[in-house]
Design a protein around this motif. Structure first.
Motif, PDB file in Angstrom:
ATOM      1  N   GLY A 152     -56.071  17.968 -37.249  1.00  7.92           N
ATOM      2  CA  GLY A 152     -56.272  19.150 -36.412  1.00  7.92           C
ATOM      3  C   GLY A 152     -54.977  19.666 -35.820  1.00  7.92           C
ATOM      4  N   VAL A 153     -54.117  18.752 -35.388  1.00 13.47           N
ATOM      5  CA  VAL A 153     -52.805  19.146 -34.864  1.00 13.47           C
ATOM      6  C   VAL A 153     -51.960  19.750 -35.985  1.00 13.47           C
ATOM      7  CG1 VAL A 153     -50.650  18.342 -33.825  1.00 13.47           C
ATOM      8  CG2 VAL A 153     -52.847  17.487 -32.970  1.00 13.47           C
ATOM      9  N   LEU A 154     -51.971  19.126 -37.150  1.00  9.62           N
ATOM     10  CA  LEU A 154     -51.212  19.651 -38.280  1.00  9.62           C
ATOM     11  C   LEU A 154     -51.666  21.068 -38.634  1.00  9.62           C
ATOM     12  CD1 LEU A 154     -49.168  19.390 -40.595  1.00  9.62           C
ATOM     13  CD2 LEU A 154     -50.943  18.163 -41.897  1.00  9.62           C
ATOM     14  N   ALA A 155     -52.965  21.307 -38.646  1.00 11.11           N
ATOM     15  CA  ALA A 155     -53.480  22.651 -38.932  1.00 11.11           C
ATOM     16  C   ALA A 155     -52.987  23.653 -37.888  1.00 11.11           C
ATOM     17  CB  ALA A 155     -55.002  22.635 -38.978  1.00 11.11           C
ATOM     18  N   HIS A 156     -52.975  23.249 -36.630  1.00  8.41           N
ATOM     19  CA  HIS A 156     -52.493  24.110 -35.551  1.00  8.41           C
ATOM     20  C   HIS A 156     -51.033  24.481 -35.784  1.00  8.41           C
ATOM     21  CE1 HIS A 156     -51.877  24.543 -30.899  1.00  8.41           C
ATOM     22  NE2 HIS A 156     -51.580  25.650 -31.544  1.00  8.41           N
ATOM     23  N   ILE A 157     -50.203  23.488 -36.080  1.00  7.16           N
ATOM     24  CA  ILE A 157     -48.777  23.742 -36.308  1.00  7.16           C
ATOM     25  C   ILE A 157     -48.586  24.616 -37.548  1.00  7.16           C
ATOM     26  CG2 ILE A 157     -46.562  22.651 -36.885  1.00  7.16           C
ATOM     27  CD1 ILE A 157     -47.378  22.276 -33.920  1.00  7.16           C
ATOM     28  N   GLN A 158     -49.352  24.368 -38.598  1.00  5.07           N
ATOM     29  CA  GLN A 158     -49.249  25.200 -39.801  1.00  5.07           C
ATOM     30  C   GLN A 158     -49.661  26.643 -39.508  1.00  5.07           C
ATOM     31  OE1 GLN A 158     -51.616  23.085 -42.723  1.00  5.07           O
ATOM     32  NE2 GLN A 158     -49.837  21.888 -43.423  1.00  5.07           N
ATOM     33  N   HIS A 159     -50.657  26.831 -38.669  1.00 11.18           N
ATOM     34  CA  HIS A 159     -51.093  28.186 -38.320  1.00 11.18           C
ATOM     35  C   HIS A 159     -49.996  28.917 -37.543  1.00 11.18           C
ATOM     36  CE1 HIS A 159     -54.425  30.920 -38.645  1.00 11.18           C
ATOM     37  NE2 HIS A 159     -54.356  31.219 -37.346  1.00 11.18           N
ATOM     38  N   LEU A 160     -49.368  28.217 -36.619  1.00 12.61           N
ATOM     39  CA  LEU A 160     -48.243  28.804 -35.895  1.00 12.61           C
ATOM     40  C   LEU A 160     -47.096  29.124 -36.854  1.00 12.61           C
ATOM     41  CD1 LEU A 160     -48.249  26.610 -32.677  1.00 12.61           C
ATOM     42  CD2 LEU A 160     -48.604  29.097 -32.780  1.00 12.61           C
TER      43      LEU A 160
ATOM     44  N   SER B 184     -43.060  32.453 -39.379  1.00 16.88           N
ATOM     45  CA  SER B 184     -42.098  32.347 -40.466  1.00 16.88           C
ATOM     46  C   SER B 184     -42.638  32.963 -41.752  1.00 16.88           C
ATOM     47  CB  SER B 184     -41.782  30.866 -40.722  1.00 16.88           C
ATOM     48  OG  SER B 184     -40.927  30.723 -41.828  1.00 16.88           O
ATOM     49  N   THR B 185     -41.733  33.442 -42.572  1.00 20.53           N
ATOM     50  CA  THR B 185     -42.097  33.911 -43.911  1.00 20.53           C
ATOM     51  C   THR B 185     -41.661  32.913 -44.976  1.00 20.53           C
ATOM     52  OG1 THR B 185     -40.050  35.195 -44.051  1.00 20.53           O
ATOM     53  CG2 THR B 185     -42.019  36.358 -43.245  1.00 20.53           C
ATOM     54  N   ASP B 186     -41.067  31.803 -44.559  1.00 20.53           N
ATOM     55  CA  ASP B 186     -40.625  30.770 -45.493  1.00 20.53           C
ATOM     56  C   ASP B 186     -41.820  30.006 -46.050  1.00 20.53           C
ATOM     57  OD1 ASP B 186     -38.000  31.466 -44.951  1.00 20.53           O
ATOM     58  OD2 ASP B 186     -37.717  29.854 -43.484  1.00 20.53           O
ATOM     59  N   ASP B 187     -41.602  29.340 -47.191  1.00 15.74           N
ATOM     60  CA  ASP B 187     -42.625  28.459 -47.743  1.00 15.74           C
ATOM     61  C   ASP B 187     -42.884  27.309 -46.775  1.00 15.74           C
ATOM     62  OD1 ASP B 187     -42.742  29.986 -50.072  1.00 15.74           O
ATOM     63  OD2 ASP B 187     -41.365  28.673 -51.169  1.00 15.74           O
TER      64      ASP B 187
ATOM     65  N   SER C 149     -45.355  37.656 -38.319  1.00 21.42           N
ATOM     66  CA  SER C 149     -45.726  38.741 -37.401  1.00 21.42           C
ATOM     67  C   SER C 149     -45.658  38.359 -35.931  1.00 21.42           C
ATOM     68  CB  SER C 149     -47.138  39.244 -37.727  1.00 21.42           C
ATOM     69  OG  SER C 149     -48.101  38.221 -37.501  1.00 21.42           O
ATOM     70  N   ALA C 150     -45.412  37.090 -35.630  1.00 29.53           N
ATOM     71  CA  ALA C 150     -45.333  36.638 -34.230  1.00 29.53           C
ATOM     72  C   ALA C 150     -44.221  35.603 -34.130  1.00 29.53           C
ATOM     73  CB  ALA C 150     -46.661  36.060 -33.764  1.00 29.53           C
ATOM     74  N   VAL C 151     -43.025  36.070 -33.872  1.00 29.38           N
ATOM     75  CA  VAL C 151     -41.884  35.151 -33.805  1.00 29.38           C
ATOM     76  C   VAL C 151     -41.643  34.633 -32.389  1.00 29.38           C
ATOM     77  CG1 VAL C 151     -40.786  36.089 -35.880  1.00 29.38           C
ATOM     78  CG2 VAL C 151     -40.216  37.046 -33.641  1.00 29.38           C
ATOM     79  N   THR C 152     -42.369  35.157 -31.412  1.00 29.24           N
ATOM     80  CA  THR C 152     -42.328  34.631 -30.048  1.00 29.24           C
ATOM     81  C   THR C 152     -43.765  34.364 -29.607  1.00 29.24           C
ATOM     82  OG1 THR C 152     -42.574  36.724 -28.858  1.00 29.24           O
ATOM     83  CG2 THR C 152     -40.328  36.109 -29.540  1.00 29.24           C
ATOM     84  N   TRP C 153     -43.901  33.597 -28.547  1.00 23.15           N
ATOM     85  CA  TRP C 153     -45.247  33.296 -28.035  1.00 23.15           C
ATOM     86  C   TRP C 153     -45.925  34.565 -27.541  1.00 23.15           C
ATOM     87  CZ3 TRP C 153     -47.222  28.767 -29.283  1.00 23.15           C
ATOM     88  CH2 TRP C 153     -46.328  27.782 -29.687  1.00 23.15           C
ATOM     89  N   ILE C 154     -45.167  35.465 -26.954  1.00 24.01           N
ATOM     90  CA  ILE C 154     -45.732  36.724 -26.464  1.00 24.01           C
ATOM     91  C   ILE C 154     -46.254  37.569 -27.626  1.00 24.01           C
ATOM     92  CG2 ILE C 154     -45.240  38.833 -25.132  1.00 24.01           C
ATOM     93  CD1 ILE C 154     -45.141  36.175 -23.490  1.00 24.01           C
TER      94      ILE C 154
ATOM     95  N   GLY D  52     -52.983  39.538 -28.757  1.00 24.46           N
ATOM     96  CA  GLY D  52     -53.790  40.382 -29.623  1.00 24.46           C
ATOM     97  C   GLY D  52     -53.880  39.912 -31.062  1.00 24.46           C
ATOM     98  N   LYS D  53     -53.187  38.818 -31.389  1.00 25.10           N
ATOM     99  CA  LYS D  53     -53.236  38.297 -32.754  1.00 25.10           C
ATOM    100  C   LYS D  53     -54.033  36.994 -32.825  1.00 25.10           C
ATOM    101  CE  LYS D  53     -48.961  40.263 -34.544  1.00 25.10           C
ATOM    102  NZ  LYS D  53     -48.232  40.893 -33.483  1.00 25.10           N
ATOM    103  N   TRP D  54     -53.716  36.042 -31.950  1.00 20.03           N
ATOM    104  CA  TRP D  54     -54.389  34.747 -31.993  1.00 20.03           C
ATOM    105  C   TRP D  54     -55.783  34.875 -31.373  1.00 20.03           C
ATOM    106  CZ3 TRP D  54     -51.694  30.326 -33.818  1.00 20.03           C
ATOM    107  CH2 TRP D  54     -52.451  29.151 -33.821  1.00 20.03           C
ATOM    108  N   ALA D  55     -55.842  35.487 -30.244  1.00 23.31           N
ATOM    109  CA  ALA D  55     -57.113  35.692 -29.552  1.00 23.31           C
ATOM    110  C   ALA D  55     -57.251  37.182 -29.277  1.00 23.31           C
ATOM    111  CB  ALA D  55     -57.130  34.912 -28.240  1.00 23.31           C
ATOM    112  N   VAL D  56     -58.422  37.716 -29.583  1.00 24.19           N
ATOM    113  CA  VAL D  56     -58.631  39.154 -29.413  1.00 24.19           C
ATOM    114  C   VAL D  56     -59.560  39.347 -28.228  1.00 24.19           C
ATOM    115  CG1 VAL D  56     -59.516  41.228 -30.537  1.00 24.19           C
ATOM    116  CG2 VAL D  56     -58.266  39.526 -31.876  1.00 24.19           C
TER     117      VAL D  56
END
Length: 169
Positions: free
Chosen positions: A88-96, A101-104, A123-128, A132-136
């Motif tokens: 679950g943590v790995l999925a969270h980090i992968q989602h971030l 990042s656009t890297d592989d 599309s989200a390189v900062t936490w801010i 509107g992207k992670w939670a709507v």
């Protein structure tokens, strides 16, 4: 993206100061954060926000091991489930990583985030930028995460100052 600053122990101590039953996930957040170049300590703050300090008071349930609400879109839609807390943590980090990042993906781990390909990469390189992207609608979403992170830092600072006082005696 960036370097994780706080230790797993400080992360776990903070969350346990609010919820004594919280799982000790700091190690996984730091480990995977470092492997993906994601601020694991801030991701931990996001998990605290998403799970109400791992009390799971929303639609996601503890047995889902979904600490970031991946796929949880409202009542009747509790989102993804993962086999273990570590996954679950790995999925969270992968989602971030998908957002930042656009890297592989790093090759150390298979993709476990079921929504990775639904993200507009980079599309989200900062936490801010998560607003509107992670939670709507997600107004001030990034700011709420950073406010929790600030509380973790202040608690950690106090912990370290207490330790300094103990060794001076």
């Amino acid at each position: 993206m960036g370097e994780t600053i706080l230790s797993p122990e400080l992360l776990n101590q903070f969350v346990r100061s609010v919820n004594s039953e919280a799982p000790q996930l700091g190690y996984y957040y730091v480990k995977y954060g470092e492997q993906y170049g994601i601020r694991g300590d801030v991701a931990f703050a996001q998990a605290i926000h998403e799970t109400d300090y791992f009390r799971f008071t929303g639609v996601v349930k503890p047995e889902q091991n979904n600490f970031s609400g991946i796929g949880a879109t409202g009542p009747g839609e509790p989102g993804a489930s993962f086999d273990t807390p570590e996954e679950g943590v790995l999925a969270h980090i992968q989602h971030l990583y998908a957002y930042s990042s656009t890297d592989d993906l790093p090759r150390e781990h298979a993709l476990v985030d079921p929504r990775f390909d639904l993200v507009e990469r980079g599309s989200a390189v900062t936490w801010i930028d998560l607003n509107g992207k992670w939670a709507v609608p997600g107004d001030r979403y990034g700011q709420m995460i950073l406010n929790i992170y600030e509380r973790i830092i202040k608690r950690s600072q106090q912990t370290l100052e207490d330790i300094l006082e103990e060794i001076k005696v």
